[in-house]
Design a protein around this motif. Structure first.
Motif, PDB file in Angstrom:
ATOM      1  N   SER A 151       0.814  -1.215   0.000  1.00  0.00           N
ATOM      2  CA  SER A 151       0.000   0.000   0.000  1.00  0.00           C
ATOM      3  C   SER A 151       0.849   1.266   0.000  1.00  0.00           C
ATOM      4  CB  SER A 151      -0.935   0.010   1.218  1.00  0.00           C
ATOM      5  OG  SER A 151      -1.882  -1.024   1.112  1.00  0.00           O
ATOM      6  N   ILE A 152       1.957   1.248   0.739  1.00  0.00           N
ATOM      7  CA  ILE A 152       2.855   2.411   0.737  1.00  0.00           C
ATOM      8  C   ILE A 152       3.486   2.570  -0.639  1.00  0.00           C
ATOM      9  CG2 ILE A 152       4.991   3.390   1.675  1.00  0.00           C
ATOM     10  CD1 ILE A 152       4.291   1.936   4.327  1.00  0.00           C
ATOM     11  N   GLU A 153       3.977   1.462  -1.222  1.00  0.00           N
ATOM     12  CA  GLU A 153       4.625   1.535  -2.536  1.00  0.00           C
ATOM     13  C   GLU A 153       3.678   2.058  -3.607  1.00  0.00           C
ATOM     14  OE1 GLU A 153       6.371  -2.273  -3.474  1.00  0.00           O
ATOM     15  OE2 GLU A 153       8.062  -1.943  -2.110  1.00  0.00           O
ATOM     16  N   LYS A 154       2.415   1.706  -3.521  1.00  0.00           N
ATOM     17  CA  LYS A 154       1.437   2.152  -4.524  1.00  0.00           C
ATOM     18  C   LYS A 154       0.880   3.542  -4.222  1.00  0.00           C
ATOM     19  CE  LYS A 154       0.094  -2.369  -6.072  1.00  0.00           C
ATOM     20  NZ  LYS A 154      -0.805  -2.872  -7.078  1.00  0.00           N
ATOM     21  N   GLY A 155       1.296   4.120  -3.104  1.00  0.00           N
ATOM     22  CA  GLY A 155       0.825   5.459  -2.752  1.00  0.00           C
ATOM     23  C   GLY A 155      -0.577   5.486  -2.206  1.00  0.00           C
ATOM     24  N   ARG A 156      -1.088   4.344  -1.776  1.00  0.00           N
ATOM     25  CA  ARG A 156      -2.448   4.275  -1.235  1.00  0.00           C
ATOM     26  C   ARG A 156      -2.480   4.501   0.267  1.00  0.00           C
ATOM     27  NH1 ARG A 156      -3.902  -1.076  -4.574  1.00  0.00           N
ATOM     28  NH2 ARG A 156      -4.134  -0.092  -6.606  1.00  0.00           N
ATOM     29  N   PHE A 157      -1.310   4.463   0.894  1.00  0.00           N
ATOM     30  CA  PHE A 157      -1.218   4.593   2.343  1.00  0.00           C
ATOM     31  C   PHE A 157       0.024   5.397   2.673  1.00  0.00           C
ATOM     32  CE2 PHE A 157       0.566   2.813   6.352  1.00  0.00           C
ATOM     33  CZ  PHE A 157      -0.457   3.149   7.212  1.00  0.00           C
ATOM     34  N   ASP A 158      -0.144   6.413   3.502  1.00  0.00           N
ATOM     35  CA  ASP A 158       0.997   7.195   3.982  1.00  0.00           C
ATOM     36  C   ASP A 158       1.379   6.643   5.351  1.00  0.00           C
ATOM     37  OD1 ASP A 158       0.914   8.822   1.753  1.00  0.00           O
ATOM     38  OD2 ASP A 158      -0.360  10.320   2.722  1.00  0.00           O
ATOM     39  N   PRO A 159       2.641   6.268   5.524  1.00  0.00           N
ATOM     40  CA  PRO A 159       3.043   5.673   6.798  1.00  0.00           C
ATOM     41  C   PRO A 159       3.029   6.685   7.935  1.00  0.00           C
ATOM     42  CG  PRO A 159       4.969   6.136   5.478  1.00  0.00           C
ATOM     43  CD  PRO A 159       3.778   6.433   4.616  1.00  0.00           C
ATOM     44  N   SER A 160       2.916   6.157   9.144  1.00  0.00           N
ATOM     45  CA  SER A 160       3.043   7.010  10.324  1.00  0.00           C
ATOM     46  C   SER A 160       4.467   7.541  10.376  1.00  0.00           C
ATOM     47  CB  SER A 160       2.752   6.189  11.587  1.00  0.00           C
ATOM     48  OG  SER A 160       3.753   5.187  11.756  1.00  0.00           O
ATOM     49  N   LEU A 161       4.672   8.577  11.136  1.00  0.00           N
ATOM     50  CA  LEU A 161       6.009   9.151  11.266  1.00  0.00           C
ATOM     51  C   LEU A 161       7.002   8.133  11.840  1.00  0.00           C
ATOM     52  CD1 LEU A 161       7.624  11.658  10.654  1.00  0.00           C
ATOM     53  CD2 LEU A 161       6.966  12.555  12.890  1.00  0.00           C
ATOM     54  N   PRO A 162       6.636   7.384  12.898  1.00  0.00           N
ATOM     55  CA  PRO A 162       7.582   6.378  13.390  1.00  0.00           C
ATOM     56  C   PRO A 162       7.935   5.323  12.336  1.00  0.00           C
ATOM     57  CG  PRO A 162       5.929   6.806  15.058  1.00  0.00           C
ATOM     58  CD  PRO A 162       5.483   7.510  13.799  1.00  0.00           C
ATOM     59  N   LEU A 163       6.963   4.897  11.536  1.00  0.00           N
ATOM     60  CA  LEU A 163       7.249   3.924  10.481  1.00  0.00           C
ATOM     61  C   LEU A 163       8.127   4.536   9.397  1.00  0.00           C
ATOM     62  CD1 LEU A 163       7.039   1.220   9.094  1.00  0.00           C
ATOM     63  CD2 LEU A 163       4.761   1.890   8.246  1.00  0.00           C
ATOM     64  N   ALA A 164       7.867   5.772   9.041  1.00  0.00           N
ATOM     65  CA  ALA A 164       8.700   6.445   8.034  1.00  0.00           C
ATOM     66  C   ALA A 164      10.145   6.539   8.509  1.00  0.00           C
ATOM     67  CB  ALA A 164       8.140   7.835   7.732  1.00  0.00           C
ATOM     68  N   PHE A 165      10.341   6.885   9.791  1.00  0.00           N
ATOM     69  CA  PHE A 165      11.696   6.933  10.346  1.00  0.00           C
ATOM     70  C   PHE A 165      12.338   5.548  10.344  1.00  0.00           C
ATOM     71  CE2 PHE A 165      10.788  11.115  12.359  1.00  0.00           C
ATOM     72  CZ  PHE A 165      11.956  11.760  11.997  1.00  0.00           C
ATOM     73  N   HIS A 166      11.553   4.522  10.666  1.00  0.00           N
ATOM     74  CA  HIS A 166      12.081   3.161  10.695  1.00  0.00           C
ATOM     75  C   HIS A 166      12.501   2.725   9.288  1.00  0.00           C
ATOM     76  CE1 HIS A 166      12.829  -0.678  12.547  1.00  0.00           C
ATOM     77  NE2 HIS A 166      12.033  -1.302  11.690  1.00  0.00           N
ATOM     78  N   LEU A 167      11.683   3.016   8.283  1.00  0.00           N
ATOM     79  CA  LEU A 167      12.032   2.678   6.898  1.00  0.00           C
ATOM     80  C   LEU A 167      13.305   3.406   6.476  1.00  0.00           C
ATOM     81  CD1 LEU A 167       8.472   2.727   5.300  1.00  0.00           C
ATOM     82  CD2 LEU A 167       9.920   0.705   5.635  1.00  0.00           C
ATOM     83  N   ALA A 168      13.406   4.675   6.824  1.00  0.00           N
ATOM     84  CA  ALA A 168      14.613   5.436   6.491  1.00  0.00           C
ATOM     85  C   ALA A 168      15.837   4.813   7.152  1.00  0.00           C
ATOM     86  CB  ALA A 168      14.452   6.895   6.921  1.00  0.00           C
ATOM     87  N   SER A 169      15.677   4.357   8.372  1.00  0.00           N
ATOM     88  CA  SER A 169      16.774   3.714   9.083  1.00  0.00           C
ATOM     89  C   SER A 169      17.198   2.416   8.395  1.00  0.00           C
ATOM     90  CB  SER A 169      16.343   3.424  10.526  1.00  0.00           C
ATOM     91  OG  SER A 169      17.320   2.671  11.199  1.00  0.00           O
ATOM     92  N   ILE A 170      16.240   1.652   7.931  1.00  0.00           N
ATOM     93  CA  ILE A 170      16.534   0.398   7.229  1.00  0.00           C
ATOM     94  C   ILE A 170      17.387   0.663   5.988  1.00  0.00           C
ATOM     95  CG2 ILE A 170      15.480  -1.444   5.827  1.00  0.00           C
ATOM     96  CD1 ILE A 170      13.125  -1.371   7.891  1.00  0.00           C
ATOM     97  N   PHE A 171      17.079   1.743   5.284  1.00  0.00           N
ATOM     98  CA  PHE A 171      17.795   2.057   4.043  1.00  0.00           C
ATOM     99  C   PHE A 171      18.977   3.007   4.254  1.00  0.00           C
ATOM    100  CE2 PHE A 171      13.582   0.748   2.513  1.00  0.00           C
ATOM    101  CZ  PHE A 171      13.990  -0.300   1.713  1.00  0.00           C
TER     102      PHE A 171
END
Length: 69
Positions: free
Chosen positions: A32-52
């Motif tokens: 859903s995030i990849e398709k732009g149908r869902f915007d992640p929460s701020l904590p999830l966005a930070f976690h994804l950034a950390s992963i990459f």
């Protein structure tokens, strides 16, 4: 909001399921995030950034709209 999640995930050689496991979310959430149908929460966005190893702004561009498919 446009994002580069698919590109970053592919470059790192991760499947959607593997990224979901690393991020502690469901595969459906990643889809859903990849398709732009869902915007992640701020904590999830930070976690994804950390992963990459990048910033949230490197993944997500709030000024760009996703084209509907």
């Amino acid at each position: 909001m446009r994002n580069r999640l698919t590109q970053l995930r592919t470059e790192k050689g991760l499947s959607q399921a593997a990224l979901a496991e690393l991020a502690s979310v469901s595969r459906q959430t990643i889809i859903s995030i990849e398709k732009g149908r869902f915007d992640p929460s701020l904590p999830l966005a930070f976690h994804l950034a950390s992963i990459f190893g990048c910033t949230i702004e490197d993944i997500f561009d709030p000024d760009e709209k996703v084209d509907e498919e």
